[in-house]
Design a protein around this motif. Structure first.
Motif, PDB file in Angstrom:
ATOM      1  N   ALA A  48       0.840  -1.207   0.000  1.00  0.00           N
ATOM      2  CA  ALA A  48       0.000   0.000   0.000  1.00  0.00           C
ATOM      3  C   ALA A  48       0.877   1.259   0.000  1.00  0.00           C
ATOM      4  O   ALA A  48       0.553   2.240  -0.682  1.00  0.00           O
ATOM      5  CB  ALA A  48      -0.934   0.002   1.203  1.00  0.00           C
ATOM      6  N   ARG A  49       1.977   1.226   0.751  1.00  0.00           N
ATOM      7  CA  ARG A  49       2.894   2.381   0.759  1.00  0.00           C
ATOM      8  C   ARG A  49       3.520   2.576  -0.623  1.00  0.00           C
ATOM      9  O   ARG A  49       3.645   3.705  -1.103  1.00  0.00           O
ATOM     10  CB  ARG A  49       3.965   2.202   1.825  1.00  0.00           C
ATOM     11  CG  ARG A  49       3.477   2.461   3.241  1.00  0.00           C
ATOM     12  CD  ARG A  49       4.615   2.513   4.250  1.00  0.00           C
ATOM     13  NE  ARG A  49       5.310   1.258   4.386  1.00  0.00           N
ATOM     14  CZ  ARG A  49       4.945   0.258   5.189  1.00  0.00           C
ATOM     15  NH1 ARG A  49       3.868   0.389   5.940  1.00  0.00           N
ATOM     16  NH2 ARG A  49       5.642  -0.857   5.250  1.00  0.00           N
ATOM     17  N   VAL A  50       3.902   1.472  -1.267  1.00  0.00           N
ATOM     18  CA  VAL A  50       4.483   1.560  -2.613  1.00  0.00           C
ATOM     19  C   VAL A  50       3.453   2.136  -3.581  1.00  0.00           C
ATOM     20  O   VAL A  50       3.753   3.028  -4.367  1.00  0.00           O
ATOM     21  CB  VAL A  50       4.976   0.162  -3.093  1.00  0.00           C
ATOM     22  CG1 VAL A  50       5.318   0.180  -4.574  1.00  0.00           C
ATOM     23  CG2 VAL A  50       6.179  -0.284  -2.274  1.00  0.00           C
ATOM     24  N   VAL A  51       2.223   1.625  -3.501  1.00  0.00           N
ATOM     25  CA  VAL A  51       1.151   2.109  -4.380  1.00  0.00           C
ATOM     26  C   VAL A  51       0.897   3.595  -4.135  1.00  0.00           C
ATOM     27  O   VAL A  51       0.725   4.373  -5.081  1.00  0.00           O
ATOM     28  CB  VAL A  51      -0.138   1.272  -4.184  1.00  0.00           C
ATOM     29  CG1 VAL A  51      -1.331   1.936  -4.849  1.00  0.00           C
ATOM     30  CG2 VAL A  51       0.063  -0.139  -4.722  1.00  0.00           C
TER      31      VAL A  51
ATOM     32  N   LYS B  90       1.219   6.458  -6.823  1.00  0.00           N
ATOM     33  CA  LYS B  90       0.070   7.338  -7.089  1.00  0.00           C
ATOM     34  C   LYS B  90       0.508   8.804  -7.008  1.00  0.00           C
ATOM     35  O   LYS B  90       0.115   9.623  -7.839  1.00  0.00           O
ATOM     36  CB  LYS B  90      -1.046   7.053  -6.093  1.00  0.00           C
ATOM     37  CG  LYS B  90      -2.278   7.894  -6.307  1.00  0.00           C
ATOM     38  CD  LYS B  90      -3.350   7.603  -5.270  1.00  0.00           C
ATOM     39  CE  LYS B  90      -4.537   8.535  -5.430  1.00  0.00           C
ATOM     40  NZ  LYS B  90      -5.512   8.374  -4.359  1.00  0.00           N
ATOM     41  N   ALA B  91       1.306   9.121  -6.014  1.00  0.00           N
ATOM     42  CA  ALA B  91       1.786  10.504  -5.865  1.00  0.00           C
ATOM     43  C   ALA B  91       2.626  10.909  -7.077  1.00  0.00           C
ATOM     44  O   ALA B  91       2.488  12.028  -7.595  1.00  0.00           O
ATOM     45  CB  ALA B  91       2.593  10.642  -4.578  1.00  0.00           C
ATOM     46  N   LYS B  92       3.476   9.981  -7.546  1.00  0.00           N
ATOM     47  CA  LYS B  92       4.301  10.277  -8.735  1.00  0.00           C
ATOM     48  C   LYS B  92       3.414  10.492  -9.952  1.00  0.00           C
ATOM     49  O   LYS B  92       3.647  11.409 -10.751  1.00  0.00           O
ATOM     50  CB  LYS B  92       5.272   9.127  -9.010  1.00  0.00           C
ATOM     51  CG  LYS B  92       6.417   9.028  -8.033  1.00  0.00           C
ATOM     52  CD  LYS B  92       7.290   7.831  -8.365  1.00  0.00           C
ATOM     53  CE  LYS B  92       8.335   7.576  -7.301  1.00  0.00           C
ATOM     54  NZ  LYS B  92       9.102   6.351  -7.573  1.00  0.00           N
ATOM     55  N   LEU B  93       2.402   9.634 -10.121  1.00  0.00           N
ATOM     56  CA  LEU B  93       1.489   9.779 -11.256  1.00  0.00           C
ATOM     57  C   LEU B  93       0.716  11.093 -11.179  1.00  0.00           C
ATOM     58  O   LEU B  93       0.546  11.778 -12.197  1.00  0.00           O
ATOM     59  CB  LEU B  93       0.512   8.598 -11.313  1.00  0.00           C
ATOM     60  CG  LEU B  93       1.106   7.272 -11.790  1.00  0.00           C
ATOM     61  CD1 LEU B  93       0.085   6.151 -11.610  1.00  0.00           C
ATOM     62  CD2 LEU B  93       1.536   7.361 -13.241  1.00  0.00           C
ATOM     63  N   ASN B  94       0.258  11.454  -9.988  1.00  0.00           N
ATOM     64  CA  ASN B  94      -0.460  12.728  -9.823  1.00  0.00           C
ATOM     65  C   ASN B  94       0.431  13.904 -10.201  1.00  0.00           C
ATOM     66  O   ASN B  94      -0.015  14.852 -10.852  1.00  0.00           O
ATOM     67  CB  ASN B  94      -0.980  12.878  -8.394  1.00  0.00           C
ATOM     68  CG  ASN B  94      -2.196  12.011  -8.125  1.00  0.00           C
ATOM     69  OD1 ASN B  94      -2.895  11.606  -9.040  1.00  0.00           O
ATOM     70  ND2 ASN B  94      -2.450  11.725  -6.859  1.00  0.00           N
ATOM     71  N   GLU B  95       1.694  13.838  -9.793  1.00  0.00           N
ATOM     72  CA  GLU B  95       2.639  14.898 -10.136  1.00  0.00           C
ATOM     73  C   GLU B  95       2.847  14.958 -11.650  1.00  0.00           C
ATOM     74  O   GLU B  95       2.856  16.039 -12.245  1.00  0.00           O
ATOM     75  CB  GLU B  95       3.979  14.666  -9.419  1.00  0.00           C
ATOM     76  CG  GLU B  95       5.026  15.693  -9.720  1.00  0.00           C
ATOM     77  CD  GLU B  95       4.668  17.109  -9.282  1.00  0.00           C
ATOM     78  OE1 GLU B  95       5.150  18.061  -9.925  1.00  0.00           O
ATOM     79  OE2 GLU B  95       3.911  17.264  -8.309  1.00  0.00           O
ATOM     80  N   ALA B  96       2.987  13.784 -12.275  1.00  0.00           N
ATOM     81  CA  ALA B  96       3.171  13.739 -13.731  1.00  0.00           C
ATOM     82  C   ALA B  96       1.941  14.300 -14.444  1.00  0.00           C
ATOM     83  O   ALA B  96       2.067  15.036 -15.428  1.00  0.00           O
ATOM     84  CB  ALA B  96       3.447  12.309 -14.185  1.00  0.00           C
ATOM     85  N   VAL B  97       0.754  13.968 -13.952  1.00  0.00           N
ATOM     86  CA  VAL B  97      -0.480  14.486 -14.550  1.00  0.00           C
ATOM     87  C   VAL B  97      -0.529  16.007 -14.430  1.00  0.00           C
ATOM     88  O   VAL B  97      -0.872  16.704 -15.384  1.00  0.00           O
ATOM     89  CB  VAL B  97      -1.724  13.836 -13.887  1.00  0.00           C
ATOM     90  CG1 VAL B  97      -2.999  14.592 -14.235  1.00  0.00           C
ATOM     91  CG2 VAL B  97      -1.844  12.378 -14.299  1.00  0.00           C
TER      92      VAL B  97
END
Length: 121
Positions: free
Chosen positions: A51-54, A58-65
């Motif tokens: 869950a921590r990895v996910v 998710k945070a990286k993907l949100n930043e990329a978005v």
């Protein structure tokens, strides 16, 4: 009396033996339960780690978005500016063409008038 005492001692030994057997059985059950709980805890820890990895992904993907949205916004603004500039240039060329057509018509009319004048003379 001694026979009663012996019978009583045997009864106490049997009770003690029964108690020891029950304790051994209970201890075995508790050990198995402990092992099961430890496996479940290990599984919970694995799930929490995943869950921590996910969450990190998710945070990286949100930043990329967010970065993509910013870049898209910049390109949209650039395209709007370029479109407005091209539209202005097109309007300017159309106006210039209309002026040249009007000048050509005027020159043509003057030439025709001049030819008619010369034809009359």
């Amino acid at each position: 009396k001694s026979q009663q005492s012996e019978t009583r001692n045997r009864s106490l030994l049997k009770d003690e033996d029964d108690i020891l057997q029950a304790l051994r059985k209970e201890t075995t059950l508790l050990k198995k339960e402990k092992e099961t709980l430890e496996r479940e805890l290990e599984h919970v820890n694995d799930v929490e780690a995943q869950a921590r990895v996910v969450a990190g992904e998710k945070a990286k993907l949100n930043e990329a978005v967010m970065q993509l949205q910013h870049t898209i916004g910049m390109y949209e603004q650039k395209l709007k500016t370029e479109a407005a500039s091209q539209n202005a240039r097109i309007l300017s060329l159309v106006a210039k063409l209309e002026q040249e057509e009007a000048a050509h018509r005027s020159t043509k009319e003057q030439l025709q008038e001049g030819c008619e004048e010369m034809g009359k003379q």
